[in-house]
Design a protein around this motif. Structure first.
Motif, mmCIF file in Angstrom:
data_model
loop_
_atom_site.group_PDB
_atom_site.id
_atom_site.type_symbol
_atom_site.label_atom_id
_atom_site.label_comp_id
_atom_site.label_asym_id
_atom_site.label_seq_id
_atom_site.Cartn_x
_atom_site.Cartn_y
_atom_site.Cartn_z
ATOM 1 N N ALA A 269 0.860 -1.172 0.000
ATOM 2 C CA ALA A 269 0.000 0.000 0.000
ATOM 3 C C ALA A 269 0.904 1.232 0.000
ATOM 4 O O ALA A 269 1.716 1.413 0.920
ATOM 5 N N VAL A 270 0.793 2.040 -1.044
ATOM 6 C CA VAL A 270 1.592 3.258 -1.142
ATOM 7 C C VAL A 270 0.831 4.376 -0.449
ATOM 8 O O VAL A 270 -0.198 4.841 -0.947
ATOM 9 N N GLU A 271 1.331 4.805 0.695
ATOM 10 C CA GLU A 271 0.628 5.790 1.507
ATOM 11 C C GLU A 271 1.145 7.195 1.308
ATOM 12 O O GLU A 271 0.783 8.100 2.047
ATOM 13 N N GLY A 272 2.007 7.389 0.319
ATOM 14 C CA GLY A 272 2.512 8.720 0.010
ATOM 15 C C GLY A 272 3.828 9.012 0.686
ATOM 16 O O GLY A 272 4.295 8.265 1.568
ATOM 17 N N ALA A 273 4.440 10.118 0.261
ATOM 18 C CA ALA A 273 5.775 10.456 0.750
ATOM 19 C C ALA A 273 5.793 10.661 2.266
ATOM 20 O O ALA A 273 6.799 10.410 2.927
ATOM 21 N N GLY A 274 4.696 11.126 2.822
ATOM 22 C CA GLY A 274 4.676 11.379 4.251
ATOM 23 C C GLY A 274 4.658 10.125 5.100
ATOM 24 O O GLY A 274 5.193 10.101 6.210
ATOM 25 N N LYS A 275 4.044 9.043 4.599
ATOM 26 C CA LYS A 275 3.892 7.829 5.387
ATOM 27 C C LYS A 275 4.652 6.633 4.831
ATOM 28 O O LYS A 275 4.909 5.675 5.546
ATOM 29 N N GLY A 276 4.973 6.662 3.551
ATOM 30 C CA GLY A 276 5.785 5.599 2.996
ATOM 31 C C GLY A 276 5.009 4.481 2.344
ATOM 32 O O GLY A 276 3.948 4.678 1.751
ATOM 33 N N ILE A 277 5.521 3.241 2.481
ATOM 34 C CA ILE A 277 4.977 2.056 1.830
ATOM 35 C C ILE A 277 4.733 0.988 2.888
ATOM 36 O O ILE A 277 5.621 0.683 3.688
ATOM 37 N N ARG A 278 3.548 0.419 2.874
ATOM 38 C CA ARG A 278 3.182 -0.579 3.883
ATOM 39 C C ARG A 278 2.956 -1.939 3.225
ATOM 40 O O ARG A 278 2.236 -2.046 2.234
ATOM 41 N N PRO A 279 3.570 -3.031 3.746
ATOM 42 C CA PRO A 279 3.371 -4.360 3.161
ATOM 43 C C PRO A 279 1.961 -4.870 3.374
ATOM 44 O O PRO A 279 1.354 -4.657 4.428
ATOM 45 N N LEU A 280 1.434 -5.558 2.354
ATOM 46 C CA LEU A 280 0.073 -6.091 2.421
ATOM 47 C C LEU A 280 0.026 -7.611 2.350
ATOM 48 O O LEU A 280 -0.628 -8.268 3.154
ATOM 49 N N HIS A 281 0.719 -8.191 1.355
ATOM 50 C CA HIS A 281 0.541 -9.626 1.116
ATOM 51 C C HIS A 281 1.716 -10.178 0.326
ATOM 52 O O HIS A 281 2.326 -9.467 -0.479
ATOM 53 N N ASP A 282 2.052 -11.448 0.571
ATOM 54 C CA ASP A 282 3.110 -12.137 -0.165
ATOM 55 C C ASP A 282 2.512 -13.166 -1.104
ATOM 56 O O ASP A 282 1.568 -13.891 -0.736
ATOM 57 N N LEU A 283 3.058 -13.248 -2.323
ATOM 58 C CA LEU A 283 2.628 -14.233 -3.317
ATOM 59 C C LEU A 283 3.856 -15.039 -3.742
ATOM 60 O O LEU A 283 4.590 -14.635 -4.640
ATOM 61 N N PRO A 284 4.109 -16.167 -3.106
ATOM 62 C CA PRO A 284 5.312 -16.929 -3.437
ATOM 63 C C PRO A 284 5.215 -17.631 -4.791
ATOM 64 O O PRO A 284 4.203 -18.270 -5.100
ATOM 65 N N LEU A 285 6.248 -17.493 -5.598
ATOM 66 C CA LEU A 285 6.364 -18.181 -6.875
ATOM 67 C C LEU A 285 7.730 -18.836 -6.953
ATOM 68 O O LEU A 285 8.606 -18.589 -6.113
ATOM 69 N N THR A 286 7.931 -19.651 -7.971
ATOM 70 C CA THR A 286 9.221 -20.290 -8.184
ATOM 71 C C THR A 286 9.818 -19.767 -9.483
ATOM 72 O O THR A 286 9.215 -19.916 -10.548
ATOM 73 N N GLY A 287 10.979 -19.126 -9.392
ATOM 74 C CA GLY A 287 11.633 -18.603 -10.582
ATOM 75 C C GLY A 287 11.923 -17.119 -10.452
ATOM 76 O O GLY A 287 11.746 -16.514 -9.392
ATOM 77 N N PHE A 288 12.388 -16.533 -11.540
ATOM 78 C CA PHE A 288 12.700 -15.109 -11.589
ATOM 79 C C PHE A 288 11.452 -14.331 -12.029
ATOM 80 O O PHE A 288 10.894 -14.619 -13.090
ATOM 81 N N VAL A 289 11.032 -13.390 -11.213
ATOM 82 C CA VAL A 289 9.868 -12.572 -11.564
ATOM 83 C C VAL A 289 10.365 -11.426 -12.452
ATOM 84 O O VAL A 289 10.887 -10.428 -11.962
ATOM 85 N N ASN A 290 10.204 -11.580 -13.751
ATOM 86 C CA ASN A 290 10.803 -10.648 -14.705
ATOM 87 C C ASN A 290 9.904 -9.490 -15.093
ATOM 88 O O ASN A 290 10.384 -8.494 -15.630
#
Length: 332
Positions: A269-290
């Motif tokens: 979640a991008v909360e803007g320059a004042g608050k930054g970036i907040r993690p929401l969820h992980d999506l595990p995959l196998t390989g290089f995410v290009n």
């Protein structure tokens, strides 16, 4: 009901048109050298080979009519998505075409290359328009919104914002790492990913990041036994982080995604320059995410996953499958 479409390409020259709902794909057919020359190609590296058809970048026009591809043959190729036919080859780059983007709502196409330049094309007129210079090394990623402004990162550790109409540019530098990818959030903010595993949030008024997520794709620690795991694999207690190879933003929302070389895709979640970036969820995959792309509707996220990095062969994961992963989303 309108078919929901997606596109993918690979180093063997395959370009695919996907039906997201059914999972079925249709292949684009490369014309022979004679037809390519009649479409504008110059010296297409002799015979049609897998090497010369190595595709490194794709972009789709806002109206969905045109698909652009680029790669090792140094040309930008234009396709008609309705017929899947090749309609134009744009020569001019002196190195591999590494990245492509359309200006939103227009017929302007931007191409970045290992020759350190960005070229502008008009796909409706099938014409070259201009070249942007400023990089000291290969251009890796470019992005553009509705304004005639192009955001790009290169291997010279810089991110540059080109104001095409004003013939000016702003230079943003990362002092500790090499930037690998970038994406507009809106006209005044953008996000980037680095080879040291960090994600940076930038504002147009400052030359340095306003917020940094360090080790954004570092493996998490298992509290019970202290062992680090990722997608079920044990790393014997060593902290393993991975460079951020792709970033994207869901337009009209605060949702962003990043992908890494260890197969990790994370939503933020991008909360803007004042608050930054907040993690929401992980999506595990196998390989290089290009590559990563949100659907216009915001209902799903596409990830291009491969056994190798998009722009090189310095890594290999034989357990990975080359393809497109689809993650359906429910925005609240």
């Amino acid at each position: 009901m309108m078919t929901r479409r997606a596109f993918s390409a690979s180093k063997d020259g395959t370009v695919l048109h996907w039906d997201v709902d059914s999972g079925k794909a249709e292949k684009y057919q490369w014309p022979n050298d004679e037809i390519l020359r009649s479409h504008g190609a110059k010296n297409p590296e002799g015979r049609t080979t897998k090497h010369s058809r190595n595709v490194l970048a794709l972009a789709v026009s806002t109206d969905g009519r045109y698909l652009a591809s680029g790669g090792l043959d140094r040309h930008v190729h234009l396709w008609d998505t309705r017929t899947r036919e090749h309609i134009q080859a744009f020569p001019g780059h002196k190195g591999p075409v590494s990245c492509l983007t359309f200006r939103k709502g227009s017929s302007e196409l931007f191409s970045g290359s290992y020759d350190r330049s960005i070229k502008i094309w008009n796909v409706e007129d099938r014409a070259y328009m201009n070249t942007l210079f400023g990089y000291q090394s290969e251009v890796l990623t470019i992005d553009c919104l509705w304004q005639e402004r192009v955001l790009a990162v290169g291997r010279d550790r810089s991110m540059q914002l080109f104001k095409v109409h004003d013939e000016s540019r702003l230079i943003f530098r990362s002092s500790t790492s090499s930037l690998e990818c970038c994406c507009f959030i809106d006209n005044s903010e953008f996000v980037s990913g680095s080879d040291d595993g960090n994600i940076e949030l930038w504002g147009i008024q400052k030359k340095k990041p306003v917020y940094i997520v360090k080790n954004a794709h570092t493996l998490s620690t298992d509290v019970d036994n202290g062992e680090l795991k990722d997608n079920g694999r044990n790393y014997n207690g060593h902290i393993a982080s991975s460079w951020v190879s792709s970033v994207c933003v869901c337009r009209g929302s605060d949702l962003a995604a990043s992908g890494a070389g260890n197969g990790s895709v994370r939503l933020w979640a991008v909360e803007g320059a004042g608050k930054g970036i907040r993690p929401l969820h992980d999506l595990p995959l196998t390989g290089f995410v290009n590559s990563l792309a949100f659907a216009k509707s915001g209902k799903f996220l596409l990830a291009g996953v491969g056994q190798e990095p998009r722009l090189g062969r310095w890594g290999h994961n034989s357990a990975a499958r080359n393809g497109v992963a689809i993650q359906r989303l429910k925005l609240l």
